[in-house]
Design a protein around this motif. Structure first.
Motif, PDB file in Angstrom:
ATOM      1  N   LEU A 216       0.825  -1.206   0.000  1.00 35.70           N
ATOM      2  CA  LEU A 216       0.000   0.000   0.000  1.00 35.70           C
ATOM      3  C   LEU A 216       0.858   1.254   0.000  1.00 35.70           C
ATOM      4  CD1 LEU A 216      -2.784  -1.047   2.546  1.00 35.70           C
ATOM      5  CD2 LEU A 216      -2.896  -1.087   0.062  1.00 35.70           C
ATOM      6  N   ASN A 217       1.934   1.238   0.791  1.00 37.51           N
ATOM      7  CA  ASN A 217       2.825   2.401   0.830  1.00 37.51           C
ATOM      8  C   ASN A 217       3.516   2.607  -0.510  1.00 37.51           C
ATOM      9  OD1 ASN A 217       2.162   2.676   3.553  1.00 37.51           O
ATOM     10  ND2 ASN A 217       3.855   1.374   4.220  1.00 37.51           N
ATOM     11  N   LEU A 218       3.880   1.502  -1.173  1.00 32.85           N
ATOM     12  CA  LEU A 218       4.555   1.606  -2.463  1.00 32.85           C
ATOM     13  C   LEU A 218       3.644   2.235  -3.508  1.00 32.85           C
ATOM     14  CD1 LEU A 218       7.042   1.008  -4.193  1.00 32.85           C
ATOM     15  CD2 LEU A 218       6.111  -1.286  -4.622  1.00 32.85           C
ATOM     16  N   ARG A 219       2.356   1.935  -3.440  1.00 34.43           N
ATOM     17  CA  ARG A 219       1.414   2.528  -4.387  1.00 34.43           C
ATOM     18  C   ARG A 219       1.388   4.045  -4.250  1.00 34.43           C
ATOM     19  NH1 ARG A 219      -3.863  -1.525  -3.926  1.00 34.43           N
ATOM     20  NH2 ARG A 219      -2.753  -3.477  -4.360  1.00 34.43           N
ATOM     21  N   ASP A 220       1.363   4.539  -3.032  1.00 37.87           N
ATOM     22  CA  ASP A 220       1.349   5.994  -2.815  1.00 37.87           C
ATOM     23  C   ASP A 220       2.627   6.631  -3.329  1.00 37.87           C
ATOM     24  OD1 ASP A 220      -1.152   5.866  -1.636  1.00 37.87           O
ATOM     25  OD2 ASP A 220      -0.342   5.602   0.383  1.00 37.87           O
ATOM     26  N   VAL A 221       3.763   5.978  -3.097  1.00 39.27           N
ATOM     27  CA  VAL A 221       5.044   6.510  -3.585  1.00 39.27           C
ATOM     28  C   VAL A 221       5.037   6.585  -5.107  1.00 39.27           C
ATOM     29  CG1 VAL A 221       7.521   6.054  -3.744  1.00 39.27           C
ATOM     30  CG2 VAL A 221       6.328   5.718  -1.566  1.00 39.27           C
ATOM     31  N   ASN A 222       4.539   5.534  -5.766  1.00 40.61           N
ATOM     32  CA  ASN A 222       4.501   5.524  -7.233  1.00 40.61           C
ATOM     33  C   ASN A 222       3.610   6.636  -7.776  1.00 40.61           C
ATOM     34  OD1 ASN A 222       6.187   3.315  -7.377  1.00 40.61           O
ATOM     35  ND2 ASN A 222       4.526   1.815  -7.510  1.00 40.61           N
ATOM     36  N   ARG A 223       2.475   6.876  -7.113  1.00 43.96           N
ATOM     37  CA  ARG A 223       1.542   7.892  -7.597  1.00 43.96           C
ATOM     38  C   ARG A 223       2.129   9.289  -7.481  1.00 43.96           C
ATOM     39  NH1 ARG A 223      -3.684   5.188  -4.531  1.00 43.96           N
ATOM     40  NH2 ARG A 223      -4.020   3.500  -6.031  1.00 43.96           N
ATOM     41  N   HIS A 224       2.781   9.568  -6.389  1.00 42.66           N
ATOM     42  CA  HIS A 224       3.380  10.900  -6.220  1.00 42.66           C
ATOM     43  C   HIS A 224       4.589  11.083  -7.132  1.00 42.66           C
ATOM     44  CE1 HIS A 224       0.853  12.269  -2.932  1.00 42.66           C
ATOM     45  NE2 HIS A 224       1.028  11.108  -2.314  1.00 42.66           N
ATOM     46  N   GLY A 225       5.352  10.018  -7.335  1.00 46.46           N
ATOM     47  CA  GLY A 225       6.560  10.136  -8.147  1.00 46.46           C
ATOM     48  C   GLY A 225       6.288  10.343  -9.620  1.00 46.46           C
ATOM     49  N   ILE A 226       5.120   9.901 -10.103  1.00 49.13           N
ATOM     50  CA  ILE A 226       4.818   9.978 -11.528  1.00 49.13           C
ATOM     51  C   ILE A 226       4.002  11.217 -11.884  1.00 49.13           C
ATOM     52  CG2 ILE A 226       2.594   8.780 -11.598  1.00 49.13           C
ATOM     53  CD1 ILE A 226       5.651   8.214 -13.896  1.00 49.13           C
ATOM     54  N   GLN A 227       3.635  12.036 -10.917  1.00 50.04           N
ATOM     55  CA  GLN A 227       2.803  13.214 -11.187  1.00 50.04           C
ATOM     56  C   GLN A 227       3.438  14.200 -12.173  1.00 50.04           C
ATOM     57  OE1 GLN A 227       1.681  14.885  -7.402  1.00 50.04           O
ATOM     58  NE2 GLN A 227       0.066  13.363  -7.045  1.00 50.04           N
ATOM     59  N   PRO A 228       4.746  14.483 -12.089  1.00 47.01           N
ATOM     60  CA  PRO A 228       5.333  15.398 -13.101  1.00 47.01           C
ATOM     61  C   PRO A 228       5.153  14.898 -14.529  1.00 47.01           C
ATOM     62  CG  PRO A 228       6.823  15.123 -11.252  1.00 47.01           C
ATOM     63  CD  PRO A 228       5.718  14.132 -11.047  1.00 47.01           C
ATOM     64  N   TYR A 229       5.233  13.587 -14.725  1.00 48.51           N
ATOM     65  CA  TYR A 229       5.025  13.025 -16.066  1.00 48.51           C
ATOM     66  C   TYR A 229       3.599  13.278 -16.530  1.00 48.51           C
ATOM     67  CZ  TYR A 229       5.122   9.683 -19.927  1.00 48.51           C
ATOM     68  OH  TYR A 229       5.057   9.108 -21.173  1.00 48.51           O
ATOM     69  N   ILE A 230       2.639  13.143 -15.626  1.00 46.60           N
ATOM     70  CA  ILE A 230       1.224  13.363 -15.980  1.00 46.60           C
ATOM     71  C   ILE A 230       1.001  14.801 -16.420  1.00 46.60           C
ATOM     72  CG2 ILE A 230      -1.127  13.382 -15.071  1.00 46.60           C
ATOM     73  CD1 ILE A 230      -0.300  11.135 -13.170  1.00 46.60           C
ATOM     74  N   TYR A 231       1.572  15.760 -15.697  1.00 46.55           N
ATOM     75  CA  TYR A 231       1.373  17.172 -16.023  1.00 46.55           C
ATOM     76  C   TYR A 231       1.987  17.542 -17.369  1.00 46.55           C
ATOM     77  CZ  TYR A 231       0.218  17.468 -11.053  1.00 46.55           C
ATOM     78  OH  TYR A 231      -0.351  17.276  -9.817  1.00 46.55           O
ATOM     79  N   SER A 232       3.061  16.880 -17.726  1.00 48.88           N
ATOM     80  CA  SER A 232       3.777  17.244 -18.955  1.00 48.88           C
ATOM     81  C   SER A 232       3.333  16.448 -20.178  1.00 48.88           C
ATOM     82  CB  SER A 232       5.289  17.053 -18.760  1.00 48.88           C
ATOM     83  OG  SER A 232       5.594  15.705 -18.430  1.00 48.88           O
ATOM     84  N   HIS A 233       2.394  15.507 -20.021  1.00 48.35           N
ATOM     85  CA  HIS A 233       1.939  14.681 -21.146  1.00 48.35           C
ATOM     86  C   HIS A 233       0.406  14.668 -21.177  1.00 48.35           C
ATOM     87  CE1 HIS A 233       6.081  13.298 -20.622  1.00 48.35           C
ATOM     88  NE2 HIS A 233       6.032  12.827 -21.861  1.00 48.35           N
ATOM     89  N   PRO A 234      -0.209  15.660 -21.770  1.00 48.66           N
ATOM     90  CA  PRO A 234      -1.685  15.740 -21.780  1.00 48.66           C
ATOM     91  C   PRO A 234      -2.366  14.609 -22.549  1.00 48.66           C
ATOM     92  CG  PRO A 234      -0.732  17.403 -23.210  1.00 48.66           C
ATOM     93  CD  PRO A 234       0.408  16.806 -22.447  1.00 48.66           C
ATOM     94  N   ILE A 235      -1.663  13.979 -23.496  1.00 45.48           N
ATOM     95  CA  ILE A 235      -2.258  12.854 -24.219  1.00 45.48           C
ATOM     96  C   ILE A 235      -1.664  11.524 -23.752  1.00 45.48           C
ATOM     97  CG2 ILE A 235      -2.799  14.228 -26.253  1.00 45.48           C
ATOM     98  CD1 ILE A 235      -0.353  12.959 -27.616  1.00 45.48           C
ATOM     99  N   GLY A 236      -0.871  11.538 -22.698  1.00 44.36           N
ATOM    100  CA  GLY A 236      -0.364  10.316 -22.102  1.00 44.36           C
ATOM    101  C   GLY A 236       0.829   9.731 -22.828  1.00 44.36           C
TER     102      GLY A 236
END
Length: 480
Positions: free
Chosen positions: A343-363
């Motif tokens: 469960l903790n690893l899932r939260d770490v992965n979600r926070h760590g990948i947020q910059p990629y989400i913001y910079s790729h509007p079409i994924g």
């Protein structure tokens, strides 16, 4: 009338011919190698079912559902990878052909396929997926073709559902069928828990490291019945329990006491199987789905009684003096939190990948996340990253633009179901409609923690109830 009789006679004669041919074939197959004989016997049965599907597309619709849910059993017995997708596509195309050549019924309201808001959102999502073929962030187009094939399969199944389940009589039959097959899966799951996994199931799991990791947790096996994996099994058990719990609140005039006793048995079996699956997301689905039902039926005495019993049971499970059962302990971690590293690893992965989400509007492109990314897009930034969330996978692969469309589609489906509930007058119909809305809402919430809607078995049930939702809406429009 004459055509119906002729069609029925044709089916009878075909079955008789198949039985005559099957007797010597089965005798010959029995003398072969066990592994090869299972494959041949499965092929013979599959051809017989395919013939029935080609003649009667309504029967083929239910055969397709049954095959999709149970196709993994012969795969485990033969310890050979079976092209599940190809088998499902073949059956679905036969059913589709029957729908196309079937004469339209004059008494069934027509669906406005070009103006319906929910279908328009679906068309928009389909167009967006087709545009993803040109996503520059995707390394390989092979994964896109596989994803589109699965998506088109689900899309065809949705439209076939609107054709097959066109009246309330058809809807009743579908739910009876689904509860029968769901209860059979629950009973088989309880049997697995009581006597352990069968030898061919243990051997199959041992051959697949990925399956072993998802099935074996803390020294105990998560039960999966005849489904693909414990996650799919747990989600469907939660859906069945929600629907039965809602139906049991009906008055005696609608559902008699003997049938309510049967529903109680079905609920008990589903809850046991749900617990044995070890799927924490499915544990959360149960109270979330029933909460929606309780909110819209607080004026009903039976609903208040059911809500009180359910609340007492939940409190007993969460705070009762039960400390030796691994199932109850895992159930508590779904609601009260834990120190589980996954469960903790899932939260770490979600926070760590947020910059990629913001910079790729079409994924990053379709099939670029997790194990799919490792297989079809090795070296991609998202390859190997486990999203553990349907929404996170959507925003990573399709961008925040795709996520908006996905959320809009989910909202529209639930909105239709709730609106149908308030437009309906019959008590049983209202309970089924609010049951559909509760299941849809539960899956929407579950998708936050798991890819609940993307599982094969869950996708079949979700598209079936979505098809019912759309069809009922137009049936209401005709009666006004």
């Amino acid at each position: 009338m004459y055509r119906q009789v002729a069609r029925r006679n044709t089916v009878i004669y075909l079955f008789m011919l198949l039985w005559v041919v099957a007797i010597p074939v089965i005798a010959y197959v029995s003398s072969m190698d066990a592994k090869f004989s299972i494959v041949v016997a499965g092929g013979i049965i599959g051809l017989a079912l395919a013939a029935v599907s080609a003649i009667n597309y309504r029967a083929g619709y239910y055969i397709y559902i049954t095959v999709a849910l149970m196709v993994h059993v012969p795969e485990r017995m033969s310890r050979t990878a079976i092209p599940v997708g190809v088998v499902m596509d073949a059956f679905l195309l036969l059913v589709l052909a029957g729908c196309i050549f079937d004469r339209k019924r004059a008494d069934v309201p027509k669906i406005d396929y070009y103006k319906d808001p929910l279908l328009l959102v679906l068309y928009l999502y389909t167009a967006y997926l087709l545009i993803q073929c040109f996503n520059p962030n995707m390394f390989n187009i092979q994964g896109w073709f596989i994803y589109i094939r699965v998506y088109i399969r689900n899309l065809i199944f949705l439209f076939i559902t609107m054709k097959v389940l066109s009246t309330w009589k058809d809807v009743y039959w579908f739910f009876k069928f689904w509860l029968v097959i769901s209860t059979a899966a629950a009973l088989y799951g309880c049997l697995q828990q009581a006597v352990g996994l069968l030898p061919f199931e243990r051997e199959y799991i041992a051959m697949n490291p990925d399956k072993f990791k998802t099935v074996m947790i803390q020294g105990r096996a998560r039960i999966f019945s005849f489904m693909a994996d414990p996650a799919a099994f747990g989600v469907l058990m939660a859906c069945g329990a929600i629907i039965c719990a809602i139906l049991i609140t009906a008055s005696k005039q609608v559902i008699s006491m003997p049938r309510k006793v049967l529903l109680l048995f079905i609920i008990a079996v589903h809850l046991l199987a749900l617990g044995f699956s070890g799927t924490r997301t499915a544990y959360v689905m149960l109270p979330v789905g029933l909460l929606l039902f309780f909110l819209v039926n607080l004026h009903n005495r039976n609903t208040l009684i059911a809500a009180s019993i359910f609340t007492f049971g939940m409190l007993a499970m969460l705070f009762g003096p039960f400390y030796s059962s691994p199932t109850i302990i895992r159930f508590r971690t779904a609601f009260m939190g834990s120190q589980d590293e996954s469960l903790n690893l899932r939260d770490v992965n979600r926070h760590g990948i947020q910059p990629y989400i913001y910079s790729h509007p079409i994924g990053g492109g379709v099939m670029t996340v997790g194990n799919d990314g490792v297989t079809y897009n090795p070296g991609h930034r998202l390859a190997g990253l486990q999203p553990d969330s349907g929404y996170l996978r959507a925003v990573l692969e399709l961008g925040w633009i795709g996520l908006i469309i996905v959320c809009l589609y989910a909202y529209m489906g639930t909105h239709y179901a709730i609106k149908n509930y308030f437009n309906e007058e019959g008590e049983l119909n209202r309970l089924l409609l609010i049951g559909i809305a509760a299941v849809q809402y539960a899956i929407i919430v579950a998708t936050y923690a798991q890819e609940a809607g993307g599982l094969i078995e869950t996708a079949i049930f979700l598209n079936a109830i979505l098809g019912i939702t759309i069809r009922v809406r137009y049936n209401h429009l005709k009666t006004k």
